[in-house]
Enzyme design. Sequence first.
Site, PDB file in Angstrom:
ATOM      1  N   ASP A  18       0.855  -1.178   0.000  1.00 44.12           N
ATOM      2  CA  ASP A  18       0.000   0.000   0.000  1.00 44.12           C
ATOM      3  C   ASP A  18       0.901   1.242   0.000  1.00 44.12           C
ATOM      4  OD1 ASP A  18      -2.254   1.742   0.650  1.00 44.12           O
ATOM      5  OD2 ASP A  18      -1.471   1.720   2.702  1.00 44.12           O
ATOM      6  N   PHE A  19       0.339   2.397  -0.325  1.00 41.73           N
ATOM      7  CA  PHE A  19       1.151   3.627  -0.373  1.00 41.73           C
ATOM      8  C   PHE A  19       0.926   4.510   0.862  1.00 41.73           C
ATOM      9  CE2 PHE A  19       1.797   8.074  -1.704  1.00 41.73           C
ATOM     10  CZ  PHE A  19       3.153   8.013  -1.980  1.00 41.73           C
ATOM     11  N   ASP A  20      -0.257   5.119   0.967  1.00 43.45           N
ATOM     12  CA  ASP A  20      -0.502   6.086   2.049  1.00 43.45           C
ATOM     13  C   ASP A  20      -0.526   5.396   3.407  1.00 43.45           C
ATOM     14  OD1 ASP A  20      -1.325   8.883   0.878  1.00 43.45           O
ATOM     15  OD2 ASP A  20      -2.204   7.370  -0.434  1.00 43.45           O
ATOM     16  N   ASP A 179      -2.191  -0.483   5.907  1.00 41.71           N
ATOM     17  CA  ASP A 179      -2.471   0.143   7.202  1.00 41.71           C
ATOM     18  C   ASP A 179      -3.926   0.533   7.391  1.00 41.71           C
ATOM     19  OD1 ASP A 179      -2.370   2.210   5.225  1.00 41.71           O
ATOM     20  OD2 ASP A 179      -2.364   3.633   6.892  1.00 41.71           O
TER      21      ASP A 179
HETATM   22 MG   LIG Z   1      -2.892   3.154   3.454  1.00 40.72          MG
END
Ligand SMILES: [Mg+2]
Length: 235
Positions: A18-20, A179
């Site tokens: 995932d990124f953010d 997350d």
């Molecule tokens: Mg995220």
Amino acid sequence: MTAAEVRARLADAAILLDFDGSLAPIVERPEAARPLREAPDVLRGLRPRVRRLAIVTGRPAAFVEALLPGIEVVGLYGTEGAPDVDQAVREEVAGLAGGEPGATLEDKGTAVAVHVRGAADPEAAAAGLRGPLARIAAAAGLRLLEGKRVLELAAPGSDKGVVVRRLAEGAEAVAFAGDDLADLAAFDELGRQAGSGLAVCRIAVGGPETPEEVLVAADLVVDGPEGLLDLLASW
Ligand SMILES: [Mg+2]
């Protein structure tokens, strides 16, 4: 399953991130998000040593590609290429966001998100928006996705689980790090893959806003994006 099992099969592994909140710290304004400074080097170092390395994000792919050049990105939960959200729906959502002090609109084309991070009471703002947005989503045939301080109307037909299934094809091991609630679909898919003999590792990127469900569903919890990069750098 453990990170060691994935690491032992690294050359045949799909490493999906995932990124953010996972590679980039959560920031007030979504457009200001940037990967940690070490991220490009760590990812570029890992890429030639694995079967596949990809970012799986709710963002438009182009946003992340510009920040992490040369790394594969699957954007918008795999719905990129789907038709844009209808203009009337976008206006309706924009009107709702405009009526909620501190809320901001992010128009992604095939998805439209309302961020409540800037509201005086983000929980209350999300609670006020949830019902009306769910009704708009149902009427328009869209899904309402909820994450950290964000509610998002997105095209149906894909989620991070669907993306992970596709990206993991042919791999002997899969690690996925995330997350937020949208990452649970990927964790669920990895759970199914583990049942068919794949080595999997579900990594929760812990932080003050990481939902309990994500922490509980993980095989391993790392401490923020720094912790994730430390783990990847050790591979
Ligand atoms: Mg995220």
